[in-house]
Each structure stands twice: as C-alpha cells, then as structure tokens.
Design a protein around this motif. Sequence first.
Motif, PDB file in Angstrom:
ATOM      1  N   GLU A   1     -58.397 -45.339 -61.625  1.00  0.00           N
ATOM      2  CA  GLU A   1     -57.358 -45.882 -60.750  1.00  0.00           C
ATOM      3  C   GLU A   1     -57.205 -45.137 -59.431  1.00  0.00           C
ATOM      4  N   ASP A   2     -57.153 -43.806 -59.462  1.00  0.00           N
ATOM      5  CA  ASP A   2     -56.864 -43.090 -58.216  1.00  0.00           C
ATOM      6  C   ASP A   2     -58.041 -43.048 -57.253  1.00  0.00           C
ATOM      7  N   LEU A   3     -59.207 -43.521 -57.700  1.00  0.00           N
ATOM      8  CA  LEU A   3     -60.366 -43.581 -56.806  1.00  0.00           C
ATOM      9  C   LEU A   3     -60.618 -44.985 -56.251  1.00  0.00           C
ATOM     10  N   VAL A   4     -59.858 -45.975 -56.721  1.00  0.00           N
ATOM     11  CA  VAL A   4     -60.055 -47.361 -56.262  1.00  0.00           C
ATOM     12  C   VAL A   4     -59.959 -47.480 -54.739  1.00  0.00           C
ATOM     13  N   PRO A   5     -59.007 -46.776 -54.083  1.00  0.00           N
ATOM     14  CA  PRO A   5     -58.944 -46.908 -52.617  1.00  0.00           C
ATOM     15  C   PRO A   5     -60.186 -46.420 -51.890  1.00  0.00           C
ATOM     16  N   PHE A   6     -61.068 -45.734 -52.598  1.00  0.00           N
ATOM     17  CA  PHE A   6     -62.242 -45.149 -51.945  1.00  0.00           C
ATOM     18  C   PHE A   6     -63.535 -45.893 -52.272  1.00  0.00           C
ATOM     19  N   LEU A   7     -63.411 -47.066 -52.853  1.00  0.00           N
ATOM     20  CA  LEU A   7     -64.601 -47.887 -53.069  1.00  0.00           C
ATOM     21  C   LEU A   7     -65.154 -48.345 -51.720  1.00  0.00           C
ATOM     22  N   PRO A   8     -66.447 -48.628 -51.630  1.00  0.00           N
ATOM     23  CA  PRO A   8     -67.025 -49.001 -50.331  1.00  0.00           C
ATOM     24  C   PRO A   8     -66.419 -50.281 -49.787  1.00  0.00           C
ATOM     25  N   GLY A   9     -66.213 -50.328 -48.485  1.00  0.00           N
ATOM     26  CA  GLY A   9     -65.670 -51.505 -47.817  1.00  0.00           C
ATOM     27  C   GLY A   9     -66.574 -51.935 -46.679  1.00  0.00           C
ATOM     28  N   HIS A  10     -66.363 -53.156 -46.187  1.00  0.00           N
ATOM     29  CA  HIS A  10     -67.269 -53.734 -45.197  1.00  0.00           C
ATOM     30  C   HIS A  10     -66.456 -54.468 -44.147  1.00  0.00           C
TER      31      HIS A  10
END
Length: 963
Positions: free
Chosen positions: A733-742
């Motif tokens: 959960e606490d790493l979800v904001p750091f998933l790759p984005g485009h």
Amino acid sequence: MLMQSARPLGELENASEFIPRHIGVDEADEKLMLSVIGESSRRALIDSIVPRSIARSHAMKLPAAVTEAAALAELKAIASRNQVFKSFIGQGYHGTHTPGVILRNVLENPAWYTAYTPYQAEISQGRMEALVNFQTMVCDLTGLPIANASMLDEATAAAEAMTLAKRSVKAKSNVFVVAGDCHPQTIEVVQTRAKPLGIEVVLANSAQEWDAALGGDYFAVLAQYPSTSGRIDDLRADVEKVHAKQAAFIVAADLLAMTLLIPPGEFGADIAVGTTQRFGMPMGAGGPHAAYMACRDEFKRSLPGRLVGVSIDTHGNPAYRLALQTREQHIRREKATSNICTAQVLPAVIASMYAVYHGPQGLKRIAQRVASYTAILAKGLERLGYTPRPGGAFDTLSLHTGEETEQIAARARSEHANLRVYYGEYLCITLDETTTRDDIKLVWSFFAKPGQALPDFAEFEKGIEPLIPTELRRTTDFLTHPVFNTHHSETGMLRYIRALSDKDLALDRSMIPLGSCTMKLNATSEMIPITWREFAFVHPFAPRDQLQGYAELDSQLRAWLCEATGYAGISLQPNAGSQGEYAGLLAIKAFHESKGNGHRNVCLIPSSAHGTNPASAQMVGMRVVVTACDTNGNVDLADLRAKCEEHSANLACVMITYPSTHGVFEMQVKELCALVHKHGGRVYVDGANMNALVGVAAPGEFGGDVSHLNLHKTFCIPHGGGGPGVGPVCVVEDLVPFLPGHKSGGVPDHGVGAVSAAPLGNAAVLPISWMYCRMMGAEGLKQATEIAILSANYISTRLKDHYPTLYASENGHVAHECILDLRPLKETSGVTAEDVAKRLIDYGFHAPTLSFPVAGTLMVEPTESETLDELDRFIGAMIAIREEIRRVERGEWPQDDNPLKHAPHTAAALLKGEWNHAYPRDVGAAVLDERRHAKYWPPVGRVDNVYGDRNLFCACVPMSAYE
C-alpha cells in the motif's frame, strides 16, 4: 443395454472444462506420481513443501472459471468498448498491413510464438536466421555496421543508447542533450533512466536552444529523424560539432523513411535507435513492437541486448549463435552494461519477414507512396488556407492552427479519426501504409470551411514531388542480400517461413524443461484475441475515451494479479521482467527519498540471485552488497543479519527470489523479511518463480514489499523465441504512489516517471493472461501451481539414482524445479553438463537450464501443462543418456569419442559414407522412443562459440559460404 442415469444440469454446464485441458496430469496420473514420490495425497505433498508459516489461509477472490467460449465472448464484449478510429496521430505508431502469409504463419503460429530464447544454438537456427535478417535489415537501412537482435521499444532503446554512449566516448560530461522535437514518450523514459544515474538531461525545445546546447559540454546528443512533428533536419553539421566535443550523436530514425532519406550512418551518426512497428506489427495500444539499435563498430562490445552472430559447427558449416553478450548480466552482475535479459524476438521476426516479403523495391514503393500522399495532402491543405510548417516532410505535416486547433480535432473525432494536437496550437497529421485517397479527402474535410469546396485529388497526383529535401535523399542501395530479393511470391514466402520453423525446437514439438523460465502451455483460446481489430488497431495515444476496453482489461487483470500476489497495487507498464525489476527498485528509491532518506542506497542480494537483480540495482544507482548462501542453497541468515547491522543506516532493500533460485522453499523467509524491515529496508521478492506460489502463498502477505511478475512465464504469455514479455511491478500500500506513471498517456506522474514507451506497455498481449485467469479461476490457478510442484518432484525422484538433486528440503522435496548435479560425471567420464544438454537434442528435447545457478548442473522445470507421458519420455531420455555415460565410465567408449561428445548428430553426418566413431550410427541417432515420437533432426552440429566470438560476423551469411 443399460441406460445411463441423468446427470445434473450443473455438471453438463461444467464451467471449468479448460482446467483439465491446461493441466496435463489427470487424477489417475496424479495418484501414480504421488506413489512414486511417497506421498499420500497432493495436499500432503504441498503441506510438506510450502512452509506453513506462509501458506495462504484463504482462497483468492477471483471470478469462477468459465469455458473457453464464454471467456472469449466476455472478452469480446470488453474489446468492443475500444473505439477503432482512423489514426493520423503518428508519434512513432502507425497503421500497417501485416501480410497474410506472415500473420497466419508467424504471429499466429505456435512453431514461432512458443519457442524459447535461442541460448541452445543448434535447435534455434531458424529463428536466429530470421534475427540475422533483422540485424542486416537494420544495418542496411541505418547505414551503420552492427545492430542487435531487437530492443524493448524505441524509448527504452534511446535510454540504452544514452548509457552506451556514456561508457563509450571520451567526453567526461554528465550532460545528455535531447532535441525537444523527439517523441514525447522517448523524452520521458530517457529522463526516468537518467535521474538515478546522475545524468543531466538538457532539453532543447527550439533551434536556438539546440544550437546553444551543442556549444556546451555533454557526452551525447539525441535527435529524431524525421522529427516527431515531421520536420526533416540536415544533421550533418551538427554531427561534426558533436564529434569535435568527443561526444556521441544518437539518431532516433524511422526505418521506412530511411529507404528515401540519407541514413544516419552516412552522415556520421554513432548510434541509431527506433522502432520497427510499421514493418507489419499492429499498433496494439503500444506493443509489443521490436525496437532496434545500431552503432559504429567501435561500440559493438558494449552494445546492450542480444546479438546473433555467425560461427561454424563441428562439421565446418555456417551456423548462428548468440554472440558476445549472451546473458552477460548474469555473468557480470552489477558491472553489467544493461539489465536486459529479453528482447522482442517475435515482433522482430515479423519485421524481418516483412522486409523479406517486400524486398528493397517493395519497401521503397511503400515509402514513396506515403511520401507522395503527404505531398498531395500538403497541396490540398494549402488550397484550403493552411500551410504546413517548413522543413520538408516524409509522412507527417505540422500546421499552426491556433484557436481552431481543438475545433478541427473535434471535427475529426466526429468522423472517427484522430489528429494529434501538438503544443496546443498545432495539429500534426501522420500518414502511413494504410492511408487511402479517401483518407486524404477525409482529412481535407476537417479543415474546409462551411461551403468551401474540397481540393481535387486528381489535380495534384500527376508529377507530384515528395517533400523530402533533394540534398537529403538517399542514393545508396540497401537489402541487397539474396534473402531480401527471393521470397516475394506467396508460395516462396510460405516455404521460407516453414523451412526456418522446421529447424527449431519449440513447445509445439516437445517439452521445454527450463528451470527458472516456466515454459507452460500458451492455449489457442488465449492467443485468439490478440489479433482482434479492437485490440490490434488502437493507437496508444488515442483519446482515453476510445480505450475504454483496454482500461477495463487493465483494471480487471490488475485486480486479479493483486489477489494472486497479495499486493495492494500493480502497474502493467513494464514490458519485460528486467524492466519490472527496475521499476520496483525505482519505487523503493523514491519511497526512501520521500521520507528524507535518500542516502539509503545499499541493496543486499544473495549470491544465488538472478544476474538481473544486481544489474537492475546498479541502474537505479544502488550499491550492491552480496550476502552468502548456506550449503543447502538458502540465504545465510547469520550473514544477512551481519550485513543488515553493518549497513543499517543506509539499507535500501534486499532482493530475494522465492522459492529460491535453487528451487527450494526457504523455511525462514518471514524472519528474513522482518529482519530487513527492522533495519528500515524494503523486501523485493523476484517473481521469476511465481508458478510455485499462485494460490499457495502470496509474497505481499508473507513480507514482500515489491515484486515483479513475468506474465510470459506464470501467466501464459508465450516467450516468442525470446520476447515479447510483460513484467508487471506489484507493491504494498505505501508504495502505490510510486508506481511508474506516464504523462504522455494522461496518467499522473507519481514521481517515478515512465519506464516504457506506451502507457499500458505491451498492451496487446494482456488479453492472453486475462483469458488464462478467466478460464482457470482461483481453484484452477491453485491446482496448476500444485501440479507444477508435483511434476518437479516426480522428475527429481525418478532421476535420483542417476542424477542426484543438488538442493532439496529436509524431507528431500523440491519446489517447482530441481537442480540435477552432473559435476561428478566430468571426473568419472569426461562428460560435462553441456554434453548432456547437447545429447538431449538428439532425443528431441530442449535442454534444461544449463549451469545456472550452479556451474555443471541442469535445472529442470516441467510445468503443470506437461502430460505424464511427456514427463516419462524426458525421464527416459535422461536415463538413457546416463547409461551412455556409464559405458564411457566402463571404458567401452573413449572419453573423446562417444555420443555425448559429438552431440547433436545431424542426419547428414549420420548418412555420410564413412563412419569412424566408436559407437554405431543408430546410437548416434538416438531413436529411442518405442511410441515412435516424431524424430527431430538438428540442422547443424555443435556450434563453435569461441570461433564465433573471435570472428564476429552479425549479418546475413554470403551465399558463397554455402558453396
């Protein structure tokens, strides 16, 4: 005659009919296999292998399994939510016609898509010839002397070119100059890659900024040719400026345009990258497509990715093999030049076949047609009052439309067409192979004022001159090798494709028992949707409301994979397992930085780990510290504890593979995770062995913080001869904001950035994994895991008196794979693990994983898809080979003249007039199977690897070599 009693309707409507088709072992087989192993039931076997401390306490919450027909109907309804508009967006993605003979006989043919990476050269000659064709095509079209066998996509190829230049040039600067008129997705991926390496990306968004940047210090520059807005720049003077700085000039070049334009190599470029998508591969919402990289000769030994070279076999005949970098990240680890361990082989084969089919004249005709249509489109737009921006054009026009921009774009969408809005006030229009006269007229209609007559196409077509500047037109020949000038008829092409596939050993012929690589069934029903037009013909940067089917597919598959792994969030963007590793480590790094702990940069990695692990850690700027393994192959907890304490203040993470790379469920994995967490680190669980976990244990529940999955392993996407792959990254959960984005795809930037060119990665192959999960359901997926474990233990038990299993749990069991220890044989017979691997080819099998993770061993993974008959056939071959070794040990055959040392045996070698070996011809042929299993004849003898590296040659073999 006895009447059968009526069966309940529910049984007749059995929704799980696919499960016994996917799983090769039936109930009777299972009982027999358990009796051999010495376990009373499958449940008892699993309980004795999987630590109870990590066993799932609840079933996965997945939809109940449905039939193949029902799943296809459900997916068709999802696909129908995609809107297939006529795309004029360009930006590196184009409409294309896949020749029917290639569509049916390569893309949809299991002889091609179920093959494995060509590490065993003798059984991979067909696909390697196709890859050499690919390399030759790229070299010819770019004008550079050496090219690799494909990259993941154009954007990551550009990022790899950046790091190739950094380690290859004399310039010491950390600045990388990028033209602002490169494709936006390429710029994003380059920026993501550069940041953790301390490389400063200078973006030059105007001619003035470009000139100023080239006057400064830098180690390399990147330019698009033609540019993303269609302009064709004369880069020759810029190349001279860059070389004066002892820096490298990188060109992202459109290969179809290179049939008409001066190629990069001819004006001095050092590296060329790009995509081959428009050579026959549908857009597929972004992938999979084969990118390319070509470079000057001095850079070849640092070239990332795979390189197919030409050597000779034991009979002196030309033979192909992987050259130089073969799995170099597994050998050099954190010193590797790249973490890439896959490529885009199947799309590369299609691109090369497209070039073979059309030949140089056909490709040039296609390009000339596109260029001529572009010129006609420009003439008509001028007539309507819109003058394209100057600078020449091949297939793309850019127009300043100011306040009218959105109005014109909306008018196009109302007619089911997409134009590209560029910098808010411009529209770009890109044409391609599929463009028709009616399409040109349609585009004109978007720009015509009410009541304004449309131009007459016929008025412009006579004597139309392309908009390519005269001084930049190509004058040199390309694709002159006979292979590109021979197979232009349907019959000729069909037979050429068949001839190559006949040389190879793929999953459609026999079991591929590769440990760590999970070569499982790629069911036909799973493969059918990938060529549906609703999935195949969608542009990745079309407006998001046109991709609602893909959005639903992405959402559902991510939810199911979260259930399987126990994680809170998943991104499907990474298009290889190595890229998933990289994205996961970026997420960990970004998390620490967000907490003010950017100094945490130590990555602990067990000595048994996949080589991609330390290579990926190096790519994100982490410092690798190796931890020991004990004599049983487990992580040495005492050493790990000492390393955690030593590096506590700077500990970023630990990377483990579970079950271990040695094929064992380590009993103390929860303690390991708790230990690392205690010291502030995160736990990365490599998902390479997820086929032993689905439904049985979940890494996100037993302490993992991040995992990548290999959908081309556990979730049935075919290996395709070495790609495509999909490597989703899964996080707590606490790493979800750091998933790759485009940003280019409208997805918010979460701080990590884009890791692949397309927002959804290799979107077009995601339906395969969706179909697998939908047809298997929770119980089917769990059963698949358990049967995979059962099959591995059956092989280990049956072979223990012939080849001991190197690592096992205290009760003698293994996970889903077993490592057979062949090291003692060298002392007693002179036979090596490689000799056994080559001899297995004579018996019709692809070798298990050779000498990894332990030199002198074979790692065997059977998968749940294999039948008991096939398992027994493999076991029979291994026992027969052991008997041959015993004959050497007894002195019946010399150590240097026996069937193993001369394996594999070609039919030509066995049919020669003279036979001067100590063993008879029929023994060499190894026609063992009393069930008359079709005999596979290798096309070449054992390939000389040393000769190939000393005499590096990576293009099509001259015809004289065969004379």
